[in-house]
Enzyme design. Sequence first.
Site, PDB file in Angstrom:
ATOM      1  N   GLY A   1     -54.901 119.020  16.238  1.00  6.58           N
ATOM      2  CA  GLY A   1     -56.005 118.064  16.140  1.00  6.58           C
ATOM      3  C   GLY A   1     -55.779 116.839  17.006  1.00  6.58           C
ATOM      4  O   GLY A   1     -56.729 116.274  17.567  1.00  6.58           O
ATOM      5  N   SER A   2     -54.528 116.431  17.158  1.00  4.02           N
ATOM      6  CA  SER A   2     -54.226 115.280  18.025  1.00  4.02           C
ATOM      7  C   SER A   2     -54.279 115.691  19.495  1.00  4.02           C
ATOM      8  O   SER A   2     -54.688 114.896  20.353  1.00  4.02           O
ATOM      9  CB  SER A   2     -52.837 114.729  17.694  1.00  4.02           C
ATOM     10  OG  SER A   2     -52.778 114.322  16.350  1.00  4.02           O
TER      11      SER A   2
ATOM     12  N   SER B   1     -50.185 111.478  18.032  1.00  7.54           N
ATOM     13  CA  SER B   1     -49.828 112.296  16.873  1.00  7.54           C
ATOM     14  C   SER B   1     -50.322 111.582  15.625  1.00  7.54           C
ATOM     15  O   SER B   1     -49.840 110.484  15.308  1.00  7.54           O
ATOM     16  CB  SER B   1     -48.315 112.505  16.778  1.00  7.54           C
ATOM     17  OG  SER B   1     -48.005 113.094  15.526  1.00  7.54           O
TER      18      SER B   1
ATOM     19  N   SER C   1     -49.851 112.163  12.440  1.00  7.33           N
ATOM     20  CA  SER C   1     -48.789 111.908  11.455  1.00  7.33           C
ATOM     21  C   SER C   1     -47.686 111.038  12.031  1.00  7.33           C
ATOM     22  O   SER C   1     -46.970 110.362  11.311  1.00  7.33           O
ATOM     23  CB  SER C   1     -48.178 113.230  10.991  1.00  7.33           C
ATOM     24  OG  SER C   1     -47.554 113.874  12.102  1.00  7.33           O
TER      25      SER C   1
ATOM     26  N   THR D   1     -44.832 114.868  14.521  1.00 11.49           N
ATOM     27  CA  THR D   1     -44.840 116.229  15.081  1.00 11.49           C
ATOM     28  C   THR D   1     -43.731 116.380  16.127  1.00 11.49           C
ATOM     29  O   THR D   1     -43.663 115.599  17.085  1.00 11.49           O
ATOM     30  CB  THR D   1     -46.229 116.529  15.680  1.00 11.49           C
ATOM     31  OG1 THR D   1     -47.160 116.414  14.615  1.00 11.49           O
ATOM     32  CG2 THR D   1     -46.308 117.913  16.281  1.00 11.49           C
TER      33      THR D   1
ATOM     34  N   ARG E   1     -57.038 116.481  12.072  1.00 11.64           N
ATOM     35  CA  ARG E   1     -58.160 116.992  12.878  1.00 11.64           C
ATOM     36  C   ARG E   1     -59.442 116.200  12.670  1.00 11.64           C
ATOM     37  O   ARG E   1     -60.325 116.205  13.509  1.00 11.64           O
ATOM     38  CB  ARG E   1     -58.393 118.480  12.580  1.00 11.64           C
ATOM     39  CG  ARG E   1     -58.557 118.813  11.106  1.00 11.64           C
ATOM     40  CD  ARG E   1     -58.443 120.310  10.889  1.00 11.64           C
ATOM     41  NE  ARG E   1     -58.539 120.749   9.504  1.00 11.64           N
ATOM     42  CZ  ARG E   1     -57.548 120.745   8.633  1.00 11.64           C
ATOM     43  NH1 ARG E   1     -56.372 120.258   8.981  1.00 11.64           N
ATOM     44  NH2 ARG E   1     -57.722 121.200   7.401  1.00 11.64           N
TER      45      ARG E   1
ATOM     46  N   GLU F   1     -58.382 126.324  11.052  1.00 10.09           N
ATOM     47  CA  GLU F   1     -57.716 125.474  10.054  1.00 10.09           C
ATOM     48  C   GLU F   1     -58.545 125.283   8.788  1.00 10.09           C
ATOM     49  O   GLU F   1     -58.009 125.297   7.687  1.00 10.09           O
ATOM     50  CB  GLU F   1     -57.369 124.115  10.659  1.00 10.09           C
ATOM     51  CG  GLU F   1     -56.280 124.216  11.719  1.00 10.09           C
ATOM     52  CD  GLU F   1     -55.844 122.868  12.279  1.00 10.09           C
ATOM     53  OE1 GLU F   1     -55.456 121.992  11.495  1.00 10.09           O
ATOM     54  OE2 GLU F   1     -55.918 122.684  13.504  1.00 10.09           O
TER      55      GLU F   1
ATOM     56  N   HIS G   1     -65.334 137.472  34.728  1.00 13.47           N
ATOM     57  CA  HIS G   1     -64.317 138.072  35.598  1.00 13.47           C
ATOM     58  C   HIS G   1     -63.215 138.769  34.807  1.00 13.47           C
ATOM     59  O   HIS G   1     -62.214 139.185  35.394  1.00 13.47           O
ATOM     60  CB  HIS G   1     -63.745 136.990  36.527  1.00 13.47           C
ATOM     61  CG  HIS G   1     -64.827 136.386  37.380  1.00 13.47           C
ATOM     62  ND1 HIS G   1     -65.203 136.910  38.589  1.00 13.47           N
ATOM     63  CD2 HIS G   1     -65.665 135.355  37.142  1.00 13.47           C
ATOM     64  CE1 HIS G   1     -66.205 136.206  39.087  1.00 13.47           C
ATOM     65  NE2 HIS G   1     -66.515 135.256  38.216  1.00 13.47           N
TER      66      HIS G   1
ATOM     67  N   LYS H   1     -43.852 123.713  10.286  1.00 14.88           N
ATOM     68  CA  LYS H   1     -43.238 122.393  10.481  1.00 14.88           C
ATOM     69  C   LYS H   1     -41.914 122.248   9.725  1.00 14.88           C
ATOM     70  O   LYS H   1     -41.061 121.467  10.118  1.00 14.88           O
ATOM     71  CB  LYS H   1     -44.230 121.287  10.089  1.00 14.88           C
ATOM     72  CG  LYS H   1     -45.346 121.122  11.135  1.00 14.88           C
ATOM     73  CD  LYS H   1     -46.251 119.933  10.895  1.00 14.88           C
ATOM     74  CE  LYS H   1     -47.276 119.836  12.030  1.00 14.88           C
ATOM     75  NZ  LYS H   1     -48.209 118.728  11.892  1.00 14.88           N
TER      76      LYS H   1
HETATM   77  C1  F6R Z   1     -54.127 119.212  10.734  1.00 17.67           C
HETATM   78  C2  F6R Z   1     -54.304 119.439  12.145  1.00 17.67           C
HETATM   79  C3  F6R Z   1     -53.138 119.954  12.927  1.00 17.67           C
HETATM   80  C4  F6R Z   1     -52.273 118.787  13.404  1.00 17.67           C
HETATM   81  C5  F6R Z   1     -51.070 119.309  14.210  1.00 17.67           C
HETATM   82  C6  F6R Z   1     -50.244 118.177  14.792  1.00 17.67           C
HETATM   83  O1  F6R Z   1     -55.268 118.523  10.253  1.00 17.67           O
HETATM   84  O2  F6R Z   1     -55.351 119.198  12.667  1.00 17.67           O
HETATM   85  O3  F6R Z   1     -53.640 120.703  14.009  1.00 17.67           O
HETATM   86  O4  F6R Z   1     -53.044 117.924  14.187  1.00 17.67           O
HETATM   87  O5  F6R Z   1     -50.248 120.067  13.371  1.00 17.67           O
HETATM   88  O6  F6R Z   1     -49.948 117.204  13.837  1.00 17.67           O
HETATM   89  P1  F6R Z   1     -50.233 115.680  14.176  1.00 17.67           P
HETATM   90  O7  F6R Z   1     -51.683 115.571  14.499  1.00 17.67           O
HETATM   91  O8  F6R Z   1     -49.871 114.932  12.928  1.00 17.67           O
HETATM   92  O9  F6R Z   1     -49.344 115.334  15.315  1.00 17.67           O
END
Ligand code: F6R
Length: 330
Positions: free
Chosen positions: A38-39, A81, A83, A86, A133, A213, A229, A320
């Site tokens: 999502g980021s 990111s 969170s 990541t 996301r 997701e 193609h 994770k």
């Molecule tokens: C969860 C989501 C995931 C996170 C990905 C990276 O809502 O969208 O795709 O974005 O796991 O984590 P972040 O965004 O925290 O770096």
Amino acid sequence: MEDYYLGWIEQIERALSKWGCCRVEGRPRMVVVTGMGGSGCVGDYLYTIASTRDYGLPVTVVKSHRLPGFIGSGDLVFTISYSGNTLETRLAYMEALRRGCRVVVVTSNGYLERDAREKGLPCITVVKGIAPRTALPEMLLAVLNVLDTSGLTLVSRKEIEKLRKFLKDSMGRAYNEAVEIAEYIHENPGVLVIATHTPYEVLAIRGKNEFNENSKIPVKTDVAPEWAHNDIVGWEKPYTREWTVLEIIDPSDPVGTRLVDFMEEIYRGNGYPVKKLLLKGENILEKLVYGSLVLGLASVKLARLRGIDPLETRNIARYKEVVHTILEKP
Ligand code: F6R
């Protein structure tokens, strides 16, 4: 979870309230955006906006723990990111710092916020406690804010104010369109194919990620003209006949519309059901945000129809927990 998407107007307002808060000096050789999931979408959207506007700077997207070798000290690296924890994004961030890049962090929390503050790096924090996301607009606007404030404008503050009004006026329509799409997919439960034309491949990927997701289904993306193609031949003899097509079209793009019309002949010829999402908005940013909102809400509604919790992403959490043993083991 619907509320997180319906809260996008507040995200835009919060981003506007922070306009001008952070700047970087000088003109970089290239703008790089790193992040996952999502980021990571923020980089895709920035790339698409830049490439359709003849932006004077190249934009590179990195969705990996590895930073390409051509990125160096002359470049401006946005580390995104939600969170702040990541691992892939942290590794790319550390490598960017090691190479002497100018680094800006966009996060809500975690290691990246702490580390950026300790090092005195520009850092924009976004709303805490929602699904990464669903924080897409605020994270994207944070990057546009830094670029505009630093004299590297890609989208101006004025355009963001216009986006806010557009979204406010379009919320009801987007919601209804999302409900229709969710019902259509639920009534035609083949493998979902999101078909579109350039430059909307990023929206097809975003839609794929949202249905992965939120609705917990695999999705295939088909993007013309490249589709013509390779994928087009794959449609001659697929193993399964159970496919459900969602087309994303920019109705103001006649070439794009004709390309997707041609794709539709193949899908319909194979007997697959087809539904269209026509993008609303006056410019690429509005169209991307409108499409993302419809796809996000539709994927949540589909989860509800399937009796599934859209918020929980169990397998990402599982990954994770062990990712450090995969990426950091010698
Ligand atoms: C969860 C989501 C995931 C996170 C990905 C990276 O809502 O969208 O795709 O974005 O796991 O984590 P972040 O965004 O925290 O770096």
